[in-house]
Design an enzyme around this catalytic site. Sequence first.
Site, PDB file in Angstrom:
ATOM      1  N   ALA A  82      32.522  52.836 -67.666  1.00 54.66           N
ATOM      2  CA  ALA A  82      33.035  51.621 -67.947  1.00 54.66           C
ATOM      3  C   ALA A  82      33.172  51.384 -69.620  1.00 54.66           C
ATOM      4  O   ALA A  82      33.570  50.371 -69.854  1.00 54.66           O
ATOM      5  CB  ALA A  82      32.112  50.511 -67.178  1.00 54.66           C
ATOM      6  N   ASN A  83      32.339  52.084 -70.119  1.00 47.90           N
ATOM      7  CA  ASN A  83      32.108  52.072 -71.652  1.00 47.90           C
ATOM      8  C   ASN A  83      33.602  51.920 -72.450  1.00 47.90           C
ATOM      9  O   ASN A  83      34.234  53.017 -72.144  1.00 47.90           O
ATOM     10  CB  ASN A  83      31.043  52.918 -72.165  1.00 47.90           C
ATOM     11  CG  ASN A  83      29.738  52.399 -71.575  1.00 47.90           C
ATOM     12  OD1 ASN A  83      29.410  51.313 -71.542  1.00 47.90           O
ATOM     13  ND2 ASN A  83      28.897  53.181 -71.586  1.00 47.90           N
ATOM     14  N   HIS A  84      33.633  51.266 -73.330  1.00 46.73           N
ATOM     15  CA  HIS A  84      34.626  51.239 -74.383  1.00 46.73           C
ATOM     16  C   HIS A  84      34.226  51.543 -75.745  1.00 46.73           C
ATOM     17  O   HIS A  84      33.119  51.354 -76.077  1.00 46.73           O
ATOM     18  CB  HIS A  84      35.451  49.972 -74.378  1.00 46.73           C
ATOM     19  CG  HIS A  84      35.892  49.525 -73.114  1.00 46.73           C
ATOM     20  ND1 HIS A  84      37.077  48.803 -73.286  1.00 46.73           N
ATOM     21  CD2 HIS A  84      35.919  49.699 -71.973  1.00 46.73           C
ATOM     22  CE1 HIS A  84      37.591  48.510 -71.976  1.00 46.73           C
ATOM     23  NE2 HIS A  84      36.851  49.049 -71.064  1.00 46.73           N
ATOM     24  N   ARG A  85      35.097  52.192 -76.452  1.00 47.46           N
ATOM     25  CA  ARG A  85      34.822  52.699 -77.859  1.00 47.46           C
ATOM     26  C   ARG A  85      34.244  51.077 -78.736  1.00 47.46           C
ATOM     27  O   ARG A  85      35.155  50.344 -78.657  1.00 47.46           O
ATOM     28  CB  ARG A  85      35.710  53.202 -78.550  1.00 47.46           C
ATOM     29  CG  ARG A  85      35.744  53.594 -80.139  1.00 47.46           C
ATOM     30  CD  ARG A  85      36.727  54.616 -80.401  1.00 47.46           C
ATOM     31  NE  ARG A  85      37.864  54.222 -79.931  1.00 47.46           N
ATOM     32  CZ  ARG A  85      39.034  55.143 -80.095  1.00 47.46           C
ATOM     33  NH1 ARG A  85      38.995  56.262 -80.594  1.00 47.46           N
ATOM     34  NH2 ARG A  85      40.259  54.604 -79.672  1.00 47.46           N
ATOM     35  N   THR A  91      38.367  47.246 -79.000  1.00 45.19           N
ATOM     36  CA  THR A  91      37.704  47.855 -78.123  1.00 45.19           C
ATOM     37  C   THR A  91      38.687  48.175 -76.795  1.00 45.19           C
ATOM     38  O   THR A  91      38.487  48.767 -75.790  1.00 45.19           O
ATOM     39  CB  THR A  91      36.432  47.125 -77.330  1.00 45.19           C
ATOM     40  OG1 THR A  91      37.017  45.902 -76.949  1.00 45.19           O
ATOM     41  CG2 THR A  91      35.402  46.790 -78.463  1.00 45.19           C
TER      42      THR A  91
END
Length: 204
Positions: A82-85, A91
Amino acid sequence: MNYGPDPKAIYPNEAIKSVCFIKNVITRKNITVGDYTYYDDANGPENFEQHVTHHYEFLGDQLIIGKFCAIASGIEFVMNGANHRMNSITTYPFNIMGHGWEKATPELSDLPFKGDTIVGNDVWIGQSVTVMPGVKIGNGAIVAANSVVTKDVPAYHIVGGNPAKIIKPRFSAEKISQLEELKWWDWSAEKIFNQLTELTKIIK
């Protein structure tokens, strides 16, 4: 002689189809669950895996849940996918939309990675709880309903809120240390059966 329900059964009590032993319905290699841990959901407890989101094998993160945990309906384990840059101007995940935007696919090393999510033994998680990536919940902990768990939870502590914060320890530090050493969840089914009165006795 039986010493409790069959740990290999999907429904420990055939009369209550809202409760299932999760270990016996898991199909993903990146989820591990201990014996007797159950999920309670009137809409199909055997669909527990649907509540583990953004969990992709190529990332390598694991969801590990111990024995004798009680997990109420509405749980969501949000995993590292689920993580974004977060170290660029935006993002927004352009790459997953395609149509040429995939040229902006980030390197895995550019994405936040919190590691495995680990739930200890004898943990009680209330209704509609969200557990964020990489969180460690200690043995004997209690997570209040509607909480969002963003940080590690110490063993035998009660947490609640959004974000979840420590409400109080369940017992004294000395008693918690003793319980951690006891590790009753590793006893044989026969020993647990014979010690049920002690295990359910109120500690003063």
